[in-house]
Design a protein around this motif. Structure first.
Motif, PDB file in Angstrom:
ATOM      1  N   ILE A  21       0.835  -1.193   0.000  1.00 50.93           N
ATOM      2  CA  ILE A  21       0.000   0.000   0.000  1.00 50.93           C
ATOM      3  C   ILE A  21       0.877   1.253   0.000  1.00 50.93           C
ATOM      4  O   ILE A  21       2.044   1.214   0.398  1.00 50.93           O
ATOM      5  CB  ILE A  21      -0.954   0.019   1.214  1.00 50.93           C
ATOM      6  N   SER A  22       0.310   2.359  -0.458  1.00 52.19           N
ATOM      7  CA  SER A  22       1.102   3.585  -0.568  1.00 52.19           C
ATOM      8  C   SER A  22       1.499   4.160   0.789  1.00 52.19           C
ATOM      9  O   SER A  22       2.455   4.920   0.877  1.00 52.19           O
ATOM     10  CB  SER A  22       0.326   4.641  -1.366  1.00 52.19           C
ATOM     11  N   SER A  23       0.806   3.779   1.845  1.00 52.83           N
ATOM     12  CA  SER A  23       1.150   4.274   3.178  1.00 52.83           C
ATOM     13  C   SER A  23       2.026   3.293   3.960  1.00 52.83           C
ATOM     14  O   SER A  23       2.149   3.404   5.179  1.00 52.83           O
ATOM     15  CB  SER A  23      -0.134   4.567   3.962  1.00 52.83           C
ATOM     16  N   GLN A  24       2.655   2.348   3.265  1.00 55.51           N
ATOM     17  CA  GLN A  24       3.507   1.335   3.902  1.00 55.51           C
ATOM     18  C   GLN A  24       4.614   2.001   4.711  1.00 55.51           C
ATOM     19  O   GLN A  24       5.367   2.812   4.190  1.00 55.51           O
ATOM     20  CB  GLN A  24       4.137   0.439   2.826  1.00 55.51           C
ATOM     21  N   PRO A  25       4.735   1.689   6.003  1.00 48.66           N
ATOM     22  CA  PRO A  25       5.869   2.202   6.778  1.00 48.66           C
ATOM     23  C   PRO A  25       7.187   1.657   6.222  1.00 48.66           C
ATOM     24  O   PRO A  25       7.206   0.642   5.520  1.00 48.66           O
ATOM     25  CB  PRO A  25       5.618   1.660   8.190  1.00 48.66           C
ATOM     26  N   ASP A  26       8.274   2.322   6.543  1.00 47.36           N
ATOM     27  CA  ASP A  26       9.601   1.865   6.106  1.00 47.36           C
ATOM     28  C   ASP A  26       9.835   0.422   6.536  1.00 47.36           C
ATOM     29  O   ASP A  26       9.431  -0.001   7.621  1.00 47.36           O
ATOM     30  CB  ASP A  26      10.695   2.751   6.692  1.00 47.36           C
ATOM     31  N   VAL A  27      10.493  -0.322   5.661  1.00 53.52           N
ATOM     32  CA  VAL A  27      10.829  -1.718   5.921  1.00 53.52           C
ATOM     33  C   VAL A  27      12.351  -1.820   5.947  1.00 53.52           C
ATOM     34  O   VAL A  27      13.000  -1.449   4.965  1.00 53.52           O
ATOM     35  CB  VAL A  27      10.253  -2.645   4.826  1.00 53.52           C
ATOM     36  N   PRO A  28      12.956  -2.288   7.050  1.00 48.76           N
ATOM     37  CA  PRO A  28      14.414  -2.397   7.115  1.00 48.76           C
ATOM     38  C   PRO A  28      14.969  -3.230   5.957  1.00 48.76           C
ATOM     39  O   PRO A  28      14.462  -4.307   5.652  1.00 48.76           O
ATOM     40  CB  PRO A  28      14.658  -3.103   8.458  1.00 48.76           C
ATOM     41  N   GLY A  29      15.970  -2.686   5.275  1.00 55.08           N
ATOM     42  CA  GLY A  29      16.619  -3.394   4.182  1.00 55.08           C
ATOM     43  C   GLY A  29      15.869  -3.340   2.871  1.00 55.08           C
ATOM     44  O   GLY A  29      16.220  -4.041   1.927  1.00 55.08           O
ATOM     45  N   ALA A  30      14.825  -2.508   2.780  1.00 57.50           N
ATOM     46  CA  ALA A  30      14.020  -2.432   1.561  1.00 57.50           C
ATOM     47  C   ALA A  30      13.886  -0.986   1.094  1.00 57.50           C
ATOM     48  O   ALA A  30      14.080  -0.056   1.860  1.00 57.50           O
ATOM     49  CB  ALA A  30      12.635  -3.018   1.804  1.00 57.50           C
ATOM     50  N   VAL A  31      13.571  -0.825  -0.165  1.00 59.12           N
ATOM     51  CA  VAL A  31      13.295   0.478  -0.759  1.00 59.12           C
ATOM     52  C   VAL A  31      11.849   0.473  -1.202  1.00 59.12           C
ATOM     53  O   VAL A  31      11.395  -0.469  -1.861  1.00 59.12           O
ATOM     54  CB  VAL A  31      14.213   0.739  -1.978  1.00 59.12           C
ATOM     55  N   ILE A  32      11.093   1.500  -0.857  1.00 62.45           N
ATOM     56  CA  ILE A  32       9.693   1.597  -1.231  1.00 62.45           C
ATOM     57  C   ILE A  32       9.551   2.719  -2.252  1.00 62.45           C
ATOM     58  O   ILE A  32       9.983   3.847  -2.006  1.00 62.45           O
ATOM     59  CB  ILE A  32       8.803   1.874  -0.005  1.00 62.45           C
ATOM     60  N   ARG A  33       8.981   2.395  -3.405  1.00 60.70           N
ATOM     61  CA  ARG A  33       8.772   3.379  -4.468  1.00 60.70           C
ATOM     62  C   ARG A  33       7.327   3.294  -4.941  1.00 60.70           C
ATOM     63  O   ARG A  33       6.828   2.201  -5.221  1.00 60.70           O
ATOM     64  CB  ARG A  33       9.683   3.109  -5.668  1.00 60.70           C
ATOM     65  N   PRO A  34       6.644   4.436  -5.046  1.00 62.32           N
ATOM     66  CA  PRO A  34       5.266   4.399  -5.551  1.00 62.32           C
ATOM     67  C   PRO A  34       5.241   4.077  -7.042  1.00 62.32           C
ATOM     68  O   PRO A  34       6.158   4.437  -7.780  1.00 62.32           O
ATOM     69  CB  PRO A  34       4.755   5.819  -5.292  1.00 62.32           C
ATOM     70  N   LEU A  35       4.209   3.366  -7.464  1.00 58.94           N
ATOM     71  CA  LEU A  35       3.986   3.120  -8.881  1.00 58.94           C
ATOM     72  C   LEU A  35       3.199   4.310  -9.422  1.00 58.94           C
ATOM     73  O   LEU A  35       2.101   4.588  -8.966  1.00 58.94           O
ATOM     74  CB  LEU A  35       3.191   1.827  -9.084  1.00 58.94           C
ATOM     75  N   VAL A  36       3.777   5.022 -10.369  1.00 57.95           N
ATOM     76  CA  VAL A  36       3.112   6.233 -10.859  1.00 57.95           C
ATOM     77  C   VAL A  36       2.797   6.209 -12.347  1.00 57.95           C
ATOM     78  O   VAL A  36       1.890   6.896 -12.790  1.00 57.95           O
ATOM     79  CB  VAL A  36       3.923   7.496 -10.516  1.00 57.95           C
ATOM     80  N   GLN A  37       3.567   5.478 -13.145  1.00 56.95           N
ATOM     81  CA  GLN A  37       3.271   5.403 -14.570  1.00 56.95           C
ATOM     82  C   GLN A  37       3.503   3.988 -15.054  1.00 56.95           C
ATOM     83  O   GLN A  37       4.640   3.516 -14.968  1.00 56.95           O
ATOM     84  CB  GLN A  37       4.123   6.376 -15.368  1.00 56.95           C
ATOM     85  N   PRO A  38       2.467   3.309 -15.495  1.00 56.41           N
ATOM     86  CA  PRO A  38       1.090   3.796 -15.538  1.00 56.41           C
ATOM     87  C   PRO A  38       0.481   3.822 -14.140  1.00 56.41           C
ATOM     88  O   PRO A  38       1.007   3.202 -13.222  1.00 56.41           O
ATOM     89  CB  PRO A  38       0.382   2.765 -16.412  1.00 56.41           C
ATOM     90  N   VAL A  39      -0.607   4.552 -14.001  1.00 54.47           N
ATOM     91  CA  VAL A  39      -1.303   4.608 -12.723  1.00 54.47           C
ATOM     92  C   VAL A  39      -1.873   3.223 -12.448  1.00 54.47           C
ATOM     93  O   VAL A  39      -2.652   2.695 -13.238  1.00 54.47           O
ATOM     94  CB  VAL A  39      -2.434   5.661 -12.757  1.00 54.47           C
ATOM     95  N   ALA A  40      -1.442   2.603 -11.362  1.00 52.77           N
ATOM     96  CA  ALA A  40      -1.919   1.260 -11.023  1.00 52.77           C
ATOM     97  C   ALA A  40      -3.201   1.364 -10.211  1.00 52.77           C
ATOM     98  O   ALA A  40      -3.288   2.151  -9.268  1.00 52.77           O
ATOM     99  CB  ALA A  40      -0.857   0.517 -10.230  1.00 52.77           C
ATOM    100  N   LEU A  41      -4.183   0.573 -10.582  1.00 53.81           N
ATOM    101  CA  LEU A  41      -5.456   0.535  -9.869  1.00 53.81           C
ATOM    102  C   LEU A  41      -5.619  -0.839  -9.257  1.00 53.81           C
ATOM    103  O   LEU A  41      -5.152  -1.828  -9.811  1.00 53.81           O
ATOM    104  CB  LEU A  41      -6.617   0.810 -10.832  1.00 53.81           C
TER     105      LEU A  41
END
Length: 100
Positions: A21-41
């Motif tokens: 989910i887009s509000s995912q808290p930080d995860v140790p050892g991971a990188v979180i990037r939003p999916l923006v193109q294409p817009v994922a539904l």
């Protein structure tokens, strides 16, 4: 093991990406990037026991319908992306009788 620890273990142990989910808290050892193109539904659904007639269920369904109408949840933008099989399904315009 639960929550963030379990997710961190999965990412580190199996070296596989995870959709979150887009509000995912930080995860140790991971990188979180939003999916923006294409817009994922995400094709959300509701499920309930067949034959259930409860005022709480009716209120929840009505609230979801009202929010969908107010926020345009069922209107796809030109840059939207849906997974199969949802991408090939015709848009839902009316409620099916069996959903009552």
């Amino acid at each position: 093991m639960r929550g963030i620890d379990e997710l961190a273990y999965h990412v580190q142990q199996w070296d596989l990406p995870v959709l979150t989910i887009s509000s995912q808290p930080d995860v140790p050892g991971a990188v979180i990037r939003p999916l923006v193109q294409p817009v994922a539904l995400y094709p959300w659904s509701m499920i309930w026991r067949q034959g259930l007639h409860h005022p709480g269920l009716t209120a929840l369904r009505d609230a979801a319908r009202d929010l969908a109408d107010a926020e345009g949840w069922l209107h796809l933008t030109d840059d939207a992306w849906l997974p199969e099989p949802e991408a090939s399904r015709p848009p839902v315009h009316s409620e099916h009788p069996e959903s009552r």
